[in-house]
Design a protein around this motif. Sequence first.
Motif, PDB file in Angstrom:
ATOM      1  N   THR A  73      40.131  30.612  35.748  1.00 37.75           N
ATOM      2  CA  THR A  73      39.831  30.223  34.030  1.00 37.75           C
ATOM      3  C   THR A  73      40.305  29.206  33.226  1.00 37.75           C
ATOM      4  OG1 THR A  73      39.686  30.756  31.875  1.00 37.75           O
ATOM      5  CG2 THR A  73      41.355  31.641  33.324  1.00 37.75           C
ATOM      6  N   THR A  74      40.031  28.132  32.841  1.00 38.30           N
ATOM      7  CA  THR A  74      39.758  27.289  32.543  1.00 38.30           C
ATOM      8  C   THR A  74      42.421  27.978  31.544  1.00 38.30           C
ATOM      9  OG1 THR A  74      38.598  26.181  32.569  1.00 38.30           O
ATOM     10  CG2 THR A  74      40.220  24.911  30.741  1.00 38.30           C
ATOM     11  N   ASN A  75      43.248  26.972  31.146  1.00 39.88           N
ATOM     12  CA  ASN A  75      44.005  27.348  30.562  1.00 39.88           C
ATOM     13  C   ASN A  75      44.345  26.209  29.838  1.00 39.88           C
ATOM     14  OD1 ASN A  75      47.026  28.367  29.965  1.00 39.88           O
ATOM     15  ND2 ASN A  75      47.598  26.984  31.281  1.00 39.88           N
ATOM     16  N   GLU A  76      44.902  26.396  28.471  1.00 36.71           N
ATOM     17  CA  GLU A  76      44.762  25.769  27.699  1.00 36.71           C
ATOM     18  C   GLU A  76      45.698  25.043  27.314  1.00 36.71           C
ATOM     19  OE1 GLU A  76      41.822  26.991  24.101  1.00 36.71           O
ATOM     20  OE2 GLU A  76      40.201  26.070  25.381  1.00 36.71           O
ATOM     21  N   GLN A 100      46.151  23.485  34.715  1.00 37.77           N
ATOM     22  CA  GLN A 100      44.768  23.510  33.830  1.00 37.77           C
ATOM     23  C   GLN A 100      43.814  24.798  34.170  1.00 37.77           C
ATOM     24  OE1 GLN A 100      43.882  19.929  34.999  1.00 37.77           O
ATOM     25  NE2 GLN A 100      44.727  18.592  33.391  1.00 37.77           N
ATOM     26  N   THR A 101      43.999  25.144  35.361  1.00 37.92           N
ATOM     27  CA  THR A 101      42.907  26.286  35.597  1.00 37.92           C
ATOM     28  C   THR A 101      44.256  27.560  36.395  1.00 37.92           C
ATOM     29  OG1 THR A 101      41.154  24.793  36.880  1.00 37.92           O
ATOM     30  CG2 THR A 101      40.945  27.130  37.612  1.00 37.92           C
ATOM     31  N   LEU A 102      43.187  28.516  36.353  1.00 34.00           N
ATOM     32  CA  LEU A 102      44.585  29.912  36.844  1.00 34.00           C
ATOM     33  C   LEU A 102      43.001  30.677  37.170  1.00 34.00           C
ATOM     34  CD1 LEU A 102      45.457  30.834  33.029  1.00 34.00           C
ATOM     35  CD2 LEU A 102      46.742  29.142  34.888  1.00 34.00           C
ATOM     36  N   ASN A 103      44.159  31.006  38.746  1.00 33.08           N
ATOM     37  CA  ASN A 103      42.701  31.774  39.800  1.00 33.08           C
ATOM     38  C   ASN A 103      43.686  33.250  39.316  1.00 33.08           C
ATOM     39  OD1 ASN A 103      42.213  32.799  42.024  1.00 33.08           O
ATOM     40  ND2 ASN A 103      43.681  31.762  43.513  1.00 33.08           N
ATOM     41  N   LEU A 104      42.751  33.867  38.838  1.00 30.95           N
ATOM     42  CA  LEU A 104      42.920  35.293  38.453  1.00 30.95           C
ATOM     43  C   LEU A 104      42.125  36.888  39.272  1.00 30.95           C
ATOM     44  CD1 LEU A 104      41.597  35.337  34.279  1.00 30.95           C
ATOM     45  CD2 LEU A 104      44.791  34.538  36.328  1.00 30.95           C
ATOM     46  N   SER A 120      48.334  38.768  41.660  1.00 32.14           N
ATOM     47  CA  SER A 120      46.754  37.460  41.551  1.00 32.14           C
ATOM     48  C   SER A 120      47.609  36.418  41.670  1.00 32.14           C
ATOM     49  CB  SER A 120      45.579  37.203  41.078  1.00 32.14           C
ATOM     50  OG  SER A 120      46.620  37.285  39.229  1.00 32.14           O
ATOM     51  N   ALA A 121      47.026  35.001  42.075  1.00 27.60           N
ATOM     52  CA  ALA A 121      48.411  33.871  41.569  1.00 27.60           C
ATOM     53  C   ALA A 121      48.710  33.655  40.419  1.00 27.60           C
ATOM     54  CB  ALA A 121      47.393  32.823  42.190  1.00 27.60           C
ATOM     55  N   THR A 128      47.578  34.507  36.347  1.00 29.65           N
ATOM     56  CA  THR A 128      47.391  35.265  34.610  1.00 29.65           C
ATOM     57  C   THR A 128      47.560  34.823  33.524  1.00 29.65           C
ATOM     58  OG1 THR A 128      48.214  37.329  33.618  1.00 29.65           O
ATOM     59  CG2 THR A 128      50.302  35.212  34.200  1.00 29.65           C
ATOM     60  N   THR A 129      46.349  34.751  33.493  1.00 27.03           N
ATOM     61  CA  THR A 129      46.498  34.330  31.670  1.00 27.03           C
ATOM     62  C   THR A 129      47.388  34.011  30.222  1.00 27.03           C
ATOM     63  OG1 THR A 129      44.706  36.093  30.496  1.00 27.03           O
ATOM     64  CG2 THR A 129      43.542  34.012  31.467  1.00 27.03           C
ATOM     65  N   GLU A 130      48.123  35.499  30.621  1.00 28.64           N
ATOM     66  CA  GLU A 130      49.137  35.972  29.646  1.00 28.64           C
ATOM     67  C   GLU A 130      50.243  35.020  30.055  1.00 28.64           C
ATOM     68  OE1 GLU A 130      48.894  37.443  27.302  1.00 28.64           O
ATOM     69  OE2 GLU A 130      46.586  37.688  27.222  1.00 28.64           O
ATOM     70  N   SER A 131      50.865  34.463  30.613  1.00 27.04           N
ATOM     71  CA  SER A 131      51.827  34.064  31.436  1.00 27.04           C
ATOM     72  C   SER A 131      51.156  32.775  32.612  1.00 27.04           C
ATOM     73  CB  SER A 131      53.047  34.870  32.094  1.00 27.04           C
ATOM     74  OG  SER A 131      54.204  33.938  32.386  1.00 27.04           O
ATOM     75  N   PRO A 132      50.827  31.746  32.606  1.00 27.70           N
ATOM     76  CA  PRO A 132      50.175  30.934  32.920  1.00 27.70           C
ATOM     77  C   PRO A 132      51.537  30.250  33.580  1.00 27.70           C
ATOM     78  CG  PRO A 132      49.861  29.947  30.794  1.00 27.70           C
ATOM     79  CD  PRO A 132      50.352  31.701  30.386  1.00 27.70           C
ATOM     80  N   CYS A 133      52.900  29.477  32.893  1.00 23.28           N
ATOM     81  CA  CYS A 133      53.488  29.261  33.075  1.00 23.28           C
ATOM     82  C   CYS A 133      54.487  29.816  34.307  1.00 23.28           C
ATOM     83  CB  CYS A 133      55.103  29.398  32.415  1.00 23.28           C
ATOM     84  SG  CYS A 133      54.438  27.531  30.776  1.00 23.28           S
ATOM     85  N   LEU A 134      54.136  31.246  34.938  1.00 25.02           N
ATOM     86  CA  LEU A 134      54.633  31.931  35.583  1.00 25.02           C
ATOM     87  C   LEU A 134      53.968  30.839  37.076  1.00 25.02           C
ATOM     88  CD1 LEU A 134      56.078  34.506  37.319  1.00 25.02           C
ATOM     89  CD2 LEU A 134      54.502  35.453  36.407  1.00 25.02           C
TER      90      LEU A 134
END
Length: 237
Positions: free
Chosen positions: A71-74, A79-83, A110-111, A113-119
């Motif tokens: 999914t795209t990370n805004e 920029q892209t998140l692997n869930l 998973s690599a 997460t949408t809730e914490s993309p900085c992790l």
Amino acid sequence: MKNLLCFIILFVYTTGFTQSTETIIPQQGKTTEDFIPKGWKIISTAFGDLNKDKAEDVAIVIENTDPANFTTNENLGPQTLNLNPRYLLILFKNKNGYTLNTVNKTFVPSANTTESPCLDDPFTTADEMTITKGVLTINFRTWLSCGSYGISNETFKLRYQDSHFVLIGYDLWESSRNAGDITETSINFLTKKKSITTGENLFEENNQNEHQTVWEDVQINELINLANLKWPNEIEF
């Protein structure tokens, strides 16, 4: 700090992604590749004798590659998140190939997460896993580029006994990128002893004399089964 980190990450991984339970792993195979479902890939492998039969067993972490789970990370972060989900497989070597002994679908995160993309990816940014003297060691690293100064490294040591894998050792190194104080916790579930070491700091050198280690007894009636391990783990003893 450990409790706060675990709460943040547990919320992240329980709200940001739901693992699929439909993927079927074969029970038998001639090669390790026979156990990899279509559309999945191997991201980590460790070889060694785990059941004391002098044959080289294997532990594998596999990851789904479904494009729908990207999914795209805004926000801040990549920029892209692997869930895509990851599974831990343990295969025992036999004369015809391998037998599937264990599948854990909850232990390796998973690599992203949408809730914490900085992790950062907790698994592939660590030393991952090894097999030494019959012990499977799996490492995780917690590091966020935004939202928290807390950092940690966790090590889980698992051994096959009484027909299943159990947790025999746990090590936690934790610190903060602002204060720098380091706490190291080491638990031996076989001896039922825990040590907690403090006094070191990320930003200070030659502070060996300031180290203080406190030993405690661990109250545990039975060893933790690998089947019950999830990430992040709240190891409290």
